[in-house]
Design a protein around this motif. Structure first.
Motif, PDB file in Angstrom:
ATOM      1  N   ILE A 236      -2.998  20.022 -12.382  1.00  0.00           N
ATOM      2  CA  ILE A 236      -3.081  18.759 -11.407  1.00  0.00           C
ATOM      3  C   ILE A 236      -3.603  19.318 -10.177  1.00  0.00           C
ATOM      4  O   ILE A 236      -4.427  18.686  -9.107  1.00  0.00           O
ATOM      5  N   GLU A 237      -2.958  20.390  -9.424  1.00  0.00           N
ATOM      6  CA  GLU A 237      -3.379  20.969  -8.238  1.00  0.00           C
ATOM      7  C   GLU A 237      -4.753  21.339  -8.290  1.00  0.00           C
ATOM      8  O   GLU A 237      -5.476  21.223  -6.934  1.00  0.00           O
ATOM      9  N   ASP A 238      -5.455  21.578  -9.258  1.00  0.00           N
ATOM     10  CA  ASP A 238      -6.850  21.971  -8.980  1.00  0.00           C
ATOM     11  C   ASP A 238      -7.617  20.800  -9.077  1.00  0.00           C
ATOM     12  O   ASP A 238      -8.705  20.531  -8.226  1.00  0.00           O
ATOM     13  N   VAL A 239      -7.432  19.597  -9.536  1.00  0.00           N
ATOM     14  CA  VAL A 239      -7.829  18.089  -9.374  1.00  0.00           C
ATOM     15  C   VAL A 239      -7.469  17.709  -7.814  1.00  0.00           C
ATOM     16  O   VAL A 239      -8.673  17.288  -7.418  1.00  0.00           O
ATOM     17  N   MET A 240      -6.564  17.981  -7.614  1.00  0.00           N
ATOM     18  CA  MET A 240      -6.304  17.450  -6.283  1.00  0.00           C
ATOM     19  C   MET A 240      -6.895  18.324  -4.734  1.00  0.00           C
ATOM     20  O   MET A 240      -6.869  17.878  -3.959  1.00  0.00           O
ATOM     21  N   ASP A 241      -7.338  19.463  -5.334  1.00  0.00           N
ATOM     22  CA  ASP A 241      -8.403  20.075  -4.349  1.00  0.00           C
ATOM     23  C   ASP A 241      -9.710  19.726  -4.367  1.00  0.00           C
ATOM     24  O   ASP A 241     -10.356  19.970  -3.324  1.00  0.00           O
ATOM     25  N   LEU A 242     -10.193  19.056  -5.235  1.00  0.00           N
ATOM     26  CA  LEU A 242     -11.405  18.598  -5.355  1.00  0.00           C
ATOM     27  C   LEU A 242     -11.890  17.636  -4.204  1.00  0.00           C
ATOM     28  O   LEU A 242     -11.233  16.763  -3.762  1.00  0.00           O
ATOM     29  N   GLU A 243     -13.090  17.863  -3.651  1.00  0.00           N
ATOM     30  CA  GLU A 243     -13.513  17.063  -2.487  1.00  0.00           C
ATOM     31  C   GLU A 243     -13.490  15.507  -2.901  1.00  0.00           C
ATOM     32  O   GLU A 243     -12.906  14.723  -2.061  1.00  0.00           O
ATOM     33  N   SER A 244     -13.960  15.223  -4.101  1.00  0.00           N
ATOM     34  CA  SER A 244     -13.955  13.869  -4.523  1.00  0.00           C
ATOM     35  C   SER A 244     -12.707  13.305  -4.555  1.00  0.00           C
ATOM     36  O   SER A 244     -12.388  12.009  -4.274  1.00  0.00           O
ATOM     37  N   PHE A 245     -11.449  14.186  -4.993  1.00  0.00           N
ATOM     38  CA  PHE A 245     -10.158  13.554  -5.062  1.00  0.00           C
ATOM     39  C   PHE A 245      -9.624  13.187  -3.776  1.00  0.00           C
ATOM     40  O   PHE A 245      -9.100  12.171  -3.463  1.00  0.00           O
ATOM     41  N   VAL A 246      -9.907  14.217  -2.832  1.00  0.00           N
ATOM     42  CA  VAL A 246      -9.281  13.984  -1.363  1.00  0.00           C
ATOM     43  C   VAL A 246     -10.003  12.843  -0.692  1.00  0.00           C
ATOM     44  O   VAL A 246      -9.220  12.274  -0.217  1.00  0.00           O
ATOM     45  N   HIS A 247     -11.116  12.651  -1.199  1.00  0.00           N
ATOM     46  CA  HIS A 247     -11.977  11.403  -0.433  1.00  0.00           C
ATOM     47  C   HIS A 247     -11.289  10.161  -0.782  1.00  0.00           C
ATOM     48  O   HIS A 247     -10.905   9.400   0.022  1.00  0.00           O
ATOM     49  N   LEU A 248     -11.212  10.112  -2.106  1.00  0.00           N
ATOM     50  CA  LEU A 248     -10.427   8.865  -2.600  1.00  0.00           C
ATOM     51  C   LEU A 248      -8.959   8.523  -2.005  1.00  0.00           C
ATOM     52  O   LEU A 248      -8.675   7.770  -1.689  1.00  0.00           O
ATOM     53  N   ARG A 249      -8.232   9.811  -2.014  1.00  0.00           N
ATOM     54  CA  ARG A 249      -7.132   9.747  -1.859  1.00  0.00           C
ATOM     55  C   ARG A 249      -6.717   9.313  -0.233  1.00  0.00           C
ATOM     56  O   ARG A 249      -6.155   8.473   0.043  1.00  0.00           O
ATOM     57  N   THR A 250      -7.702   9.820   0.416  1.00  0.00           N
ATOM     58  CA  THR A 250      -7.611   9.564   2.052  1.00  0.00           C
ATOM     59  C   THR A 250      -8.146   7.972   2.143  1.00  0.00           C
ATOM     60  O   THR A 250      -7.338   7.508   3.022  1.00  0.00           O
ATOM     61  N   HIS A 251      -8.990   7.825   1.329  1.00  0.00           N
ATOM     62  CA  HIS A 251      -9.472   6.182   1.619  1.00  0.00           C
ATOM     63  C   HIS A 251      -8.130   5.368   1.326  1.00  0.00           C
ATOM     64  O   HIS A 251      -7.900   4.232   2.115  1.00  0.00           O
ATOM     65  N   ILE A 252      -7.470   5.584   0.392  1.00  0.00           N
ATOM     66  CA  ILE A 252      -6.517   4.621  -0.136  1.00  0.00           C
ATOM     67  C   ILE A 252      -5.367   4.812   1.056  1.00  0.00           C
ATOM     68  O   ILE A 252      -4.699   3.910   1.347  1.00  0.00           O
ATOM     69  N   TRP A 253      -5.209   5.961   1.301  1.00  0.00           N
ATOM     70  CA  TRP A 253      -3.862   6.359   2.309  1.00  0.00           C
ATOM     71  C   TRP A 253      -4.202   5.698   3.625  1.00  0.00           C
ATOM     72  O   TRP A 253      -3.363   4.814   4.223  1.00  0.00           O
ATOM     73  N   ARG A 254      -5.477   5.528   3.905  1.00  0.00           N
ATOM     74  CA  ARG A 254      -5.819   4.712   5.079  1.00  0.00           C
ATOM     75  C   ARG A 254      -5.541   3.163   5.202  1.00  0.00           C
ATOM     76  O   ARG A 254      -5.039   2.531   5.932  1.00  0.00           O
ATOM     77  N   SER A 255      -5.911   2.946   3.847  1.00  0.00           N
ATOM     78  CA  SER A 255      -6.067   1.379   3.628  1.00  0.00           C
ATOM     79  C   SER A 255      -4.474   0.925   3.549  1.00  0.00           C
ATOM     80  O   SER A 255      -4.188  -0.092   4.029  1.00  0.00           O
ATOM     81  N   LEU A 256      -3.665   1.952   3.019  1.00  0.00           N
ATOM     82  CA  LEU A 256      -2.183   1.405   3.136  1.00  0.00           C
ATOM     83  C   LEU A 256      -1.791   1.616   4.420  1.00  0.00           C
ATOM     84  O   LEU A 256      -0.804   0.904   4.765  1.00  0.00           O
ATOM     85  N   ARG A 257      -1.907   2.505   5.080  1.00  0.00           N
ATOM     86  CA  ARG A 257      -1.695   2.554   6.267  1.00  0.00           C
ATOM     87  C   ARG A 257      -1.750   1.479   7.411  1.00  0.00           C
ATOM     88  O   ARG A 257      -1.025   1.128   8.194  1.00  0.00           O
ATOM     89  N   GLU A 258      -2.894   1.042   7.135  1.00  0.00           N
ATOM     90  CA  GLU A 258      -3.234  -0.515   7.838  1.00  0.00           C
ATOM     91  C   GLU A 258      -2.226  -1.564   7.518  1.00  0.00           C
ATOM     92  O   GLU A 258      -1.548  -1.905   8.581  1.00  0.00           O
ATOM     93  N   GLU A 259      -2.097  -1.518   6.154  1.00  0.00           N
ATOM     94  CA  GLU A 259      -1.007  -2.646   5.945  1.00  0.00           C
ATOM     95  C   GLU A 259       0.435  -2.157   6.539  1.00  0.00           C
ATOM     96  O   GLU A 259       1.006  -2.992   7.046  1.00  0.00           O
ATOM     97  N   LYS A 260       0.750  -0.968   6.472  1.00  0.00           N
ATOM     98  CA  LYS A 260       2.189  -0.897   6.792  1.00  0.00           C
ATOM     99  C   LYS A 260       2.262  -0.785   8.390  1.00  0.00           C
ATOM    100  O   LYS A 260       3.218  -1.229   9.116  1.00  0.00           O
ATOM    101  N   GLY A 261       0.937  -0.446   9.016  1.00  0.00           N
ATOM    102  CA  GLY A 261       1.014  -0.534  10.653  1.00  0.00           C
ATOM    103  C   GLY A 261       1.316  -1.951  11.069  1.00  0.00           C
ATOM    104  O   GLY A 261       1.726  -2.202  12.205  1.00  0.00           O
ATOM    105  N   SER A 262       0.559  -2.944  10.173  1.00  0.00           N
ATOM    106  CA  SER A 262       0.864  -4.156  10.705  1.00  0.00           C
ATOM    107  C   SER A 262       1.866  -4.907  10.192  1.00  0.00           C
ATOM    108  O   SER A 262       1.999  -6.050  10.333  1.00  0.00           O
ATOM    109  N   GLN A 263       2.874  -4.208   9.510  1.00  0.00           N
ATOM    110  CA  GLN A 263       3.964  -4.750   9.128  1.00  0.00           C
ATOM    111  C   GLN A 263       5.032  -5.360  10.213  1.00  0.00           C
ATOM    112  O   GLN A 263       5.240  -4.401  11.020  1.00  0.00           O
ATOM    113  N   VAL A 264       5.540  -6.412  10.119  1.00  0.00           N
ATOM    114  CA  VAL A 264       6.468  -6.742  11.197  1.00  0.00           C
ATOM    115  C   VAL A 264       8.046  -6.468  10.577  1.00  0.00           C
ATOM    116  O   VAL A 264       8.342  -6.990   9.543  1.00  0.00           O
ATOM    117  N   HIS A 265       8.751  -5.642  11.285  1.00  0.00           N
ATOM    118  CA  HIS A 265      10.051  -5.484  10.724  1.00  0.00           C
ATOM    119  C   HIS A 265      11.040  -5.971  11.987  1.00  0.00           C
ATOM    120  O   HIS A 265      11.174  -5.769  13.128  1.00  0.00           O
TER     121      HIS A 265
END
Ligand SMILES: Nc1ncnc2c1ncn2[C@@H]1O[C@H](COP(=O)(O)OP(=O)(O)OP(=O)(O)O)[C@@H](O)[C@H]1O
Ligand SMILES: [Mg+2]
Lengths: 265, 258
Positions: A236-265
């Motif tokens: 798994i760690e070899d896959v997680m090092d791949l540029e394509s993996f990191v790219h997807l992960r970061t994209h999803i991460w950003r998208s999620l953060r936008e949601e969390k950022g606009s969350q009203v608590h």
């Protein structure tokens, strides 16, 4: 060819006389033998979606179909791994895993064979006759997974199934799940908070908005995985090092953060 | 080891109490024998009722009679109460139907039924069984009911997901899940059975330990009163012990530690 299909699903819960719109127009389909992971902020309605596919909850608006039929009740064709295990404390590990097969009327010899395999698959050998309270949280979760796997269900519904596992066990379970998905692919709806886990396991990742939940974005992982030959890497760690993996992960991460950022608590 | 030690400590405590008892009564006379018997009086009363007769029978006859009625009343009460409680916990229609009756009967203390029971059924065994039934029934029902109601909803969902047939659900999930509470109810029922039996026999009976107590009180015979009380205590303790053994056996999965 959708095996699980949410069409314009809305869900309203009533708490103390006040309506809470939990889901608002969820559209998502999981094809046969496809692995779809849902990520999203806490409380956005992920578990609710899974429970509707399982038949524990029903949509206020829209439809949820499994194999082209409206879901009307739970059943062993849609095995669920619950967020809180839901094991039977008075049954041993083997008895917990065996119950579903007994209910299906599987003959004893075959049953024992399948239970044995499921126990081996989840590395629970030696704990067959232990009771759930004698096991660690991670082991209990493995029993819950074995109880679902042993049914060889058409559809697997997993609600943060690796949530209670320690990092090492978690990784080996993830690798095992990927291996199983290659040998014997199943239709899987998988909920997780861990973005890496979603990218590593899923064919597609659905990102949900904060409550009222909708599907914000669906990321195709499978095409990237095939194009970039992730499967050539054992670990798994070899896959997680791949540029394509990191790219997807970061994209999803950003998208999620936008949601969390606009969350009203 | 610990069990042995507990036994030794227990006996030591009893010996000390006996010694204090002796000193307070026989040796110094601080407590008058008319109020509380000396050890010797008690011993005399015990041998009288053991080898001879008192209140129409020997001790073993009274004891046997009381135990028989307690067990009979308890078993009838538990035999109906536990299934009824399980049914009420499981089926909301049964709950809606039966609950009002309960709300009506529950506030009446079981002992308040004694006069009516004697009026209806006389001084014989039937009246006692009926009163025990009233007393022992309620805890059996209520605790079995609570046991079912307290089952983790996630466990019920797992059962449904696995496609469990109804009878298997009842036998392998509902009853085992409720069993700890069922036993809590049974223990309360058993205690209630002894309490009401002795009370009912005190009010009116031909045999039984309560009858012994009643006659001894009329005869102003403290030694015999004490013998009656100790007999009730020992028998109550013994039946509770047996129930505890059954409970331990049935709930083995809870005790096993890894
Ligand atoms: N039975 C219910 N009655 C009332 N409200 C409910 C019920 N089930 C869920 N909700 C509400 O619906 C919303 C979504 O819940 P859900 O469990 O689906 O979230 P989730 O995305 O799985 O969250 P988490 O990631 O924390 O597990 C929450 O606000 C929750 O309070
Ligand atoms: Mg959830």
């Amino acid at each position: 060819m959708a095996s699980i299909e949410f069409s314009s699903v809305g869900k309203v819960f009533n708490r103390a006389g006040i309506d809470f719109v939990t889901l608002d127009g969820v559209d998502l389909s999981v094809a046969e033998k496809e692995f779809v992971a849902i990520v999203g902020p806490s409380g956005c309605g992920k578990t609710t979606c899974l429970r509707m596919a399982a038949g524990f909850e029903f949509p206020t608006l829209g439809t949820v179909k499994v194999n082209y039929r409206d879901v009307t009740a739970p059943g062993p064709d849609r095995a669920v791994v619950f967020q809180q295990f839901a094991l039977f404390p008075w049954k041993t590990v083997a008895q917990n895993i065996e119950l579903g097969l007994r209910n299906k009327g599987v003959p004893k010899v075959e049953r024992q064979e399948r239970v044995k395999n499921a126990i081996a698959l989840m590395s629970l050998q030696g704990y067959e006759s232990a009771y759930p309270h004698q096991l660690s949280g991670g082991m209990q979760q493995r029993v819950a997974i074995a109880r679902a796997y042993v049914l060889e269900p058409e559809v697997l519904l997993m609600d943060e199934p690796f949530g209670a596992l320690d990092a090492q066990t978690r990784v080996s379970m993830q690798e095992e799940l990927v291996r199983l998905a290659r040998v014997n692919p199943r239709t899987v709806l998988f909920i997780t908070h861990a973005v890496e886990e979603a990218v590593y396991l899923a064919d597609r990742v659905a990102i949900m908005t904060k409550r009222p939940g909708r599907i914000k974005e669906i990321i195709d992982i499978k095409s990237v995985r095939l194009a970039e030959k992730w499967d050539e890497h054992e670990r798994i760690e070899d896959v997680m090092d791949l540029e394509s993996f990191v790219h997807l992960r970061t994209h999803i991460w950003r998208s999620l953060r936008e949601e969390k950022g606009s969350q009203v608590h | 080891m610990t069990n042995n030690r507990r036994l030794i400590v227990g006996f030591a405590t009893l010996a000390v109490i006996a010694a204090i008892w002796y000193v307070m009564t026989e040796a110094t006379g601080w407590i008058s024998p008319g109020r509380f018997p000396t050890p010797l009086d008690t011993w005399d009363a015990l041998s009288q009722v053991t080898f001879g007769e008192y209140a129409n029978g020997a001790l073993y006859e009274h004891a046997f009679h009381s135990v028989k009625l307690v067990l009979l009343g308890f078993m009838v009460a538990a035999g109906i109460g536990v299934p009824l409680g399980l049914l009420m916990g499981w089926n909301s229609k049964a709950e809606a139907l039966i609950n009002p009756i309960f709300l009506l009967i529950r506030p009446i203390p079981p002992l308040a039924w004694i006069p009516l029971a004697i009026l209806w059924l006389g001084l014989g065994d039937a009246a006692k069984v009926m009163v025990i039934w009233f007393a022992a029934f309620v805890p059996s029902v209520v605790n079995s009911y609570t046991g079912v109601k307290a089952i983790d909803p996630a466990v019920i969902e797992a059962v449904r997901m696995l496609g469990t047939p109804r009878w298997r659900f009842i036998r392998e999930v509902m009853i085992p899940a409720a069993l700890p509470m069922i036993f809590t109810g049974l223990r309360l029922s058993l205690q209630a059975s002894w309490t009401t039996l002795v009370a009912a026999e005190l009010v009116g009976a031909l045999y039984g330990l309560g009858r012994v107590l009643n006659v001894a009180q009329q005869d102003i015979y403290p030694g015999m009163i004490l013998v009656g009380m100790i007999s009730v205590a020992i028998l109550g303790w013994a039946t509770t012990m047996i129930l505890g053994q059954v409970e331990q056996r049935s709930l083995r999965w809870m005790q096993v530690r890894g």
